[in-house]
Write an enzyme that holds these catalytic residues in place. Structure first.
Site, short mmCIF file in Angstrom:
data_model
loop_
_atom_site.label_atom_id
_atom_site.label_comp_id
_atom_site.label_asym_id
_atom_site.label_seq_id
_atom_site.Cartn_x
_atom_site.Cartn_y
_atom_site.Cartn_z
N CYS A 110 95.22 55.35 -18.16
CA CYS A 110 94.88 56.62 -18.79
C CYS A 110 95.85 56.90 -19.94
O CYS A 110 95.77 56.24 -20.97
CB CYS A 110 94.89 57.74 -17.73
SG CYS A 110 94.02 59.23 -18.25
N HIS A 120 91.32 55.99 -12.96
CA HIS A 120 92.51 56.01 -12.09
C HIS A 120 92.24 55.20 -10.84
O HIS A 120 91.91 55.76 -9.79
CB HIS A 120 92.89 57.45 -11.77
CG HIS A 120 93.40 58.17 -12.97
ND1 HIS A 120 94.64 57.93 -13.51
CD2 HIS A 120 92.83 59.11 -13.76
CE1 HIS A 120 94.82 58.69 -14.58
NE2 HIS A 120 93.74 59.42 -14.76
N GLU A 130 94.41 53.91 -9.14
CA GLU A 130 95.47 54.25 -8.20
C GLU A 130 95.09 55.45 -7.33
O GLU A 130 95.76 55.72 -6.32
CB GLU A 130 96.79 54.53 -8.96
CG GLU A 130 96.88 55.84 -9.72
CD GLU A 130 96.22 55.83 -11.11
OE1 GLU A 130 95.29 55.03 -11.33
OE2 GLU A 130 96.61 56.65 -11.96
#
Lengths: 738, 220
Positions: free
Chosen positions: B86, B194, B196
């Site tokens: 990002c 994302h 993660e």
């Protein structure tokens, strides 16, 4: 009239004007004269006016707010500090509060809403908590009103712009539209944080001689109160035209959070307070007053962003992202290094004194010298006249059958596409609800669930209010708002712990409005007591009126609860074909003040649905146990729109339909009535549930089972979920021309 | 294997990256403050999401000139693996470790949403545990994710198989649905989604875990 008398008369007229410009009454000014024993300086007048404003002093509401229950064994700190603090076990505390930014958001939607988020974040991290979630409660005018669309766009972008950048997930909220908010939108923002239970920071100053430190952004002329700012007499230059709305800087806020938490990890801080409403004035007075001390400020040391600011302006600026800290002596260098690392201003601007006075010096001259004790003790307190709200009649269940030619599912489609029941996705997709990787349940469910970092436990949180119920019956409406948060927390499996309240009302000087306030407090009190669910923080926003038209009263409640096992967090979505659908609680067809009545018949009438607190408690505890036992697979409380709307929401969330049984002959009021105290639940163990309910004496009905991809009931053509979804999702984006 | 997460003022998804790395590595990565000009020995550098310097200039533009970034660029040129997520992707574009740039989303609004990605190249240290063409459920949360580059650059990225992920349902107007790209040697990966935030059941998807598992396995 001779010359002297003329001069006197002029001076007197000027004084009256000055007092009125500060929003003070003549009586309040006379009290100030007694407190000081002399005429105030302009800066002193400004300080007193700010401290005694409704916003800071709660002068119209204090007598009533005292009635709210604020104690419980798990309450560590109730109202009166920056935020409420509760014990959530395992050495941790949850710190939370809700606050309004209504007036600024109407004037300048983006910045008004953004700084609302910033302000409430500071209230929470001031106390030592790392913020873990934001929520918001929004109320806008009639969608057809020409200003509504731009206010929605600005407010939503402002909330997102601030929260997303700071990196705190915005996990929940609610939005309503109603013509009573045409001239006064409501923007209430809530923050929840987590702190070490033994490391809570308070605002009470201590230690004569200790340094008073200013950190954060520089002070500018933004946000100096409109009422005072607009007066040409103090400030005739062009600067006075600068907007009274503050401007937010979320990047600085993010740095300020990290810097403050880093300093808090040391033991250098004695007390800390954010500069919110009334800026340096209220933070300095608050700290000194709580510590029974004086405070001396050298205003020349305050970091300024504008040239030539007066003591008056410095004391009353509401520039954002600033904090006031009392440090232990000798810790200035250590603290300064932390703030410099984060590239923030840090300045020792004064010290605590034994004088008991707030003293402010500018260019070597004492501009302010007010005894803090009397300033706070003599703060005005009004027991304003009030009149109770007239009771409305309860409508019979069959008063408003379906409009001719419509089936239940036809009416459902209309409701699901209406402004108050359509999907809020357009709003919450603009908020980062997931940053932090601890969000277990974001927007769209009954309550948000956020895991406590590095544990398997979670906090559940929610905001609720039904202003149309409150307008019809403030007592019942206040009760219902509290209960609905409790029910929503229960529906995700959490044990509700405490609430924060945001009391949004009209002009308290009108007995009818004051009566709404009094009623709402009474209802809230009853609910809090019955549910063992205390108020730990709150905020009042009064004078929400335009051209004499008040808003529908909105005592917005923010509730927080705890889940011991985040993997048990319950969701509203239908899970599996064939599962049995139960509704717990009684369905009696209460149609008064329902959205069905408003959207299908164009009427806002009747008494709101009654709340039975004992039954709520019993049923909620029962539901929570079912969730804890993993006996159910989905759960949704029944609220706006009634039973069939709850079912439709569960179907859409799970992308699974259902077959529903007949309606007990109650017709529209059965499906759309807003009887309180109900939950829809699905299970693959129906016999077990029936047995448990019978044993517990809980009323229930089996109303169908999960099946297919449509809502189906006798007497209506099945409603395909794809079609329903399109209707439900389309209204808001279409309205916002997206 | 050693990993380092760079923390800029305004980074806000560093915790998410740390948790995902810890899950894959079995221990915490190092966290490096942007003001440090020295970078410790590391096999993987992660630039996390957020709003470095408030993104008040062009996104990522200020961070790209942070002291630590000179060191990151040097290491990247020596083959140390770099992952930019990002805001980290935006920074990598600003440093020109990756081509192109991230513009405002086509609808000019921040978007936080579940999206499907298609794995376009599973032959890299970052993606080896995915199947070629696999569709994965992840999330996006950004205001400036609209990938833009010249047609020549885009054609080159396609021809050289530098496109790592594409959106199945483009949320931001990105050219050719690009969600993430490699550098020429596939040692640097920048992506908007994302991953993660999709590594454990609570997240509603664990499809992001394979990214972290892949790179950890490759570097062990």
């Amino acid at each position: 009239m001779n010359m002297t008398a003329q001069k006197k008369a002029n001076a007197s007229a000027e004084l009256e004007h000055l007092i009125a410009d500060h929003g003070m009454t003549r009586e309040e000014y006379d009290v100030l004269l007694r407190v000081l024993g002399r005429d105030p300086s302009l800066a002193e007048l400004g300080v007193a006016a700010a401290m005694w404003s409704e916003h800071c002093s709660y002068k119209s509401t204090r007598v009533w707010l005292k009635q709210l229950p604020t104690k419980a064994p798990h309450v560590i700190c109730g109202p009166g500090e920056n935020a409420g603090v509760i014990d959530i076990g395992e050495g941790l505390a949850a710190i939370f509060k809700i606050e309004s930014h209504n007036h600024p958001s109407y004037i300048e939607p983006y910045q008004g809403a953004a700084t609302g988020v910033g302000g409430i974040l500071r209230d929470v991290f001031t106390m030592g908590a790392r913020p873990i979630a934001n929520l918001n409660a929004l109320r806008f005018g009639d969608p057809k009103h020409p200003k509504t669309k731009s206010i929605v766009a600005g407010v939503v972008a402002g909330i997102g712009g601030y929260g997303n950048c700071v990196g705190i997930p915005t996990v929940g909220g609610e939005t309503n539209f109603h013509a009573s908010y045409n001239g006064n939108c409501l923007v209430n923002a809530m923050t929840v944080g987590i702190a070490d239970k033994n490391k809570i920071f308070y605002s009470k100053a201590a230690g004569v001689g200790n340094p008073v430190v200013y950190v954060g952004s520089k002070t500018g002329r933004d946000g100096i109160k409109g009422a005072t700012m607009a007066s040409g007499e103090f400030n005739a230059d062009a600067e006075s035209k600068r907007p009274t709305v503050q401007v937010g800087d979320p990047f600085t806020e993010k740095l300020l959070i990290e810097a403050c938490l880093e300093l808090m990890a040391t033991d250098a801080i004695i007390s800390i307070q954010d500069m919110g409403a009334a800026g340096l004035t209220s933070s300095a007075v608050e700290m000194a007053s709580k510590g029974n001390l004086g405070i001396e400020l050298d205003l020349d040391k305050v970091p300024l962003r504008a040239l030539g600011m007066s003591a008056y302006e410095i004391m009353l600026s509401e520039s954002q992202e600033r904090m006031l800290i009392v440090l232990k002596p000798g810790r200035e260098v250590e603290a300064g290094n932390i703030f410099r690392k984060w590239e923030l201003d840090f300045a020792v601007i004064g010290k605590l004194t034994a004088s008991g006075h707030l003293v402010g010096k500018r260019h070597g001259k004492t501009e302010i010298d007010i005894p803090v004790g009397p300033l706070v003790d003599q703060s005005p307190l009004y027991n304003r006249p009030w009149e109770p709200t007239a009771q409305l009649e309860t409508l019979p269940a069959n008063a408003y059958p379906l409009p001719a030619g419509m089936t239940i599912l036809d009416a459902l489609q209309k409701l699901m596409a209406s402004p108050d029941l359509c999907s809020r996705r357009w709003i919450w997709e603009q908020y980062d609800s997931l940053v932090g990787a601890d969000t277990a349940q974001g927007p769209g469910g009954d309550a948000a669930v956020v895991r406590i970092h590095n544990t398997q436990r979670a906090l559940a949180m929610v905001v609720d209010c039904s202003p149309r119920y409150c307008a019809a019956d403030p007592i019942m409406g206040g009760k219902q708002a509290v209960v609905e948060t409790w029910r929503n927390l229960t529906a995700v499996g959490a044990r509700p712990l405490a609430i924060t309240d945001n009391m949004n009302f009209g002009n308290p000087e009108k007995p009818r409005i004051m009566g709404q306030f009094v009623g709402a407090v009474q209802g809230m009190r009853e609910a809090c007591l019955a549910l063992d669910y205390p108020v730990v923080s709150g905020n009042c926003s009064l004078y929400n009126e335009t051209n004499g038209n008040p808003i529908m009263p909105a005592p917005v409640i923010g509730g927080v609860g705890i889940l011991q096992d985040v993997t048990k967090a319950m969701t509203i979505s239908f899970k599996a074909e064939g599962e049995t659908i139960f509704v717990f609680g009684d369905t009696l067809g209460h149609i008064g003040q329902s959205l069905y009545l408003r959207e299908l018949h164009g009427r806002e009438e009747g008494a709101p649905p009654p709340v039975n607190l004992a039954a709520e408690k019993r049923l909620g505890d029962f539901i929570r146990n079912l969730i804890d036992d993993r006996a159910i697979t989905s759960c949704h409380d029944v609220s706006d729109g009634g039973l069939v709307v709850a079912l439709a929401e569960m179907a859409l969330a799970g992308d699974k339909g259902c077959h529903l049984k007949a309606d007990d002959g109650l017709g529209a009021s059965y499906w759309f009535g807003e009887d309180q105290g109900r939950y829809v639940v699905t299970t693959n163990q129906p016999e077990k549930l029936e047995k448990l309910a019978k044993t517990a004496g809980i009323s229930y009905a089996i109303i169908g089972h999960v099946a297919g991809k449509a809502l189906a009931m006798s007497g209506s053509r099945p409603l395909d979920l794809t079609q329903l979804r399109t209707l439900h999702e389309s209204w808001l984006p279409a309205y916002m021309s997206d | 294997m050693l990993a380092a997460v760079i923390n800029f003022p305004g980074s806000n998804r560093e915790q998410d990256a740390i948790m995902a790395l810890e899950r894959a590595m079995g221990r915490k990565p190092q966290v490096i403050w942007h003001g440090d000009s020295a970078l410790p020995k590391t096999d993987l550098i992660v630039l996390p999401g957020g709003f470095s310097y408030g993104d008040y200039l062009r996104t990522g533009a200020m961070a790209a000139h942070s002291p630590i970034m000179r060191e990151v660029v040097d290491r990247a040129k020596k083959g140390v693996r770099v992952l930019g997520i990002c805001n980290g992707f935006q920074i990598l574009c600003e440093t020109q470790l990756l081509p192109g740039i991230l513009l405002r989303n086509s609808k000019l609004k921040f978007v936080c949403r579940r999206v499907k990605l298609r794995v376009e190249n599973a032959e890299s240290d970052f993606t080896r545990l995915y199947k070629q063409g696999q569709e994965i459920d992840v999330i996006v949360a950004h205001g400036d994710g609209n990938y833009f580059a010249s047609d020549d650059t885009l054609n080159h990225l396609e021809d050289n198989r530098q496109i790592a992920f594409r959106y199945c349902d483009n949320p931001n107007g990105a050219a050719r649905d690009i969600a993430g790209i490699f550098n020429n040697g596939r040692t640097v990966l920048g992506l908007m989604p994302h991953l993660e935030d999709a590594v454990e059941p609570m997240h509603g998807s664990t499809d992001g875990a394979a990214l972290f598992d892949s790179i950890v396995r490759a570097l062990q």
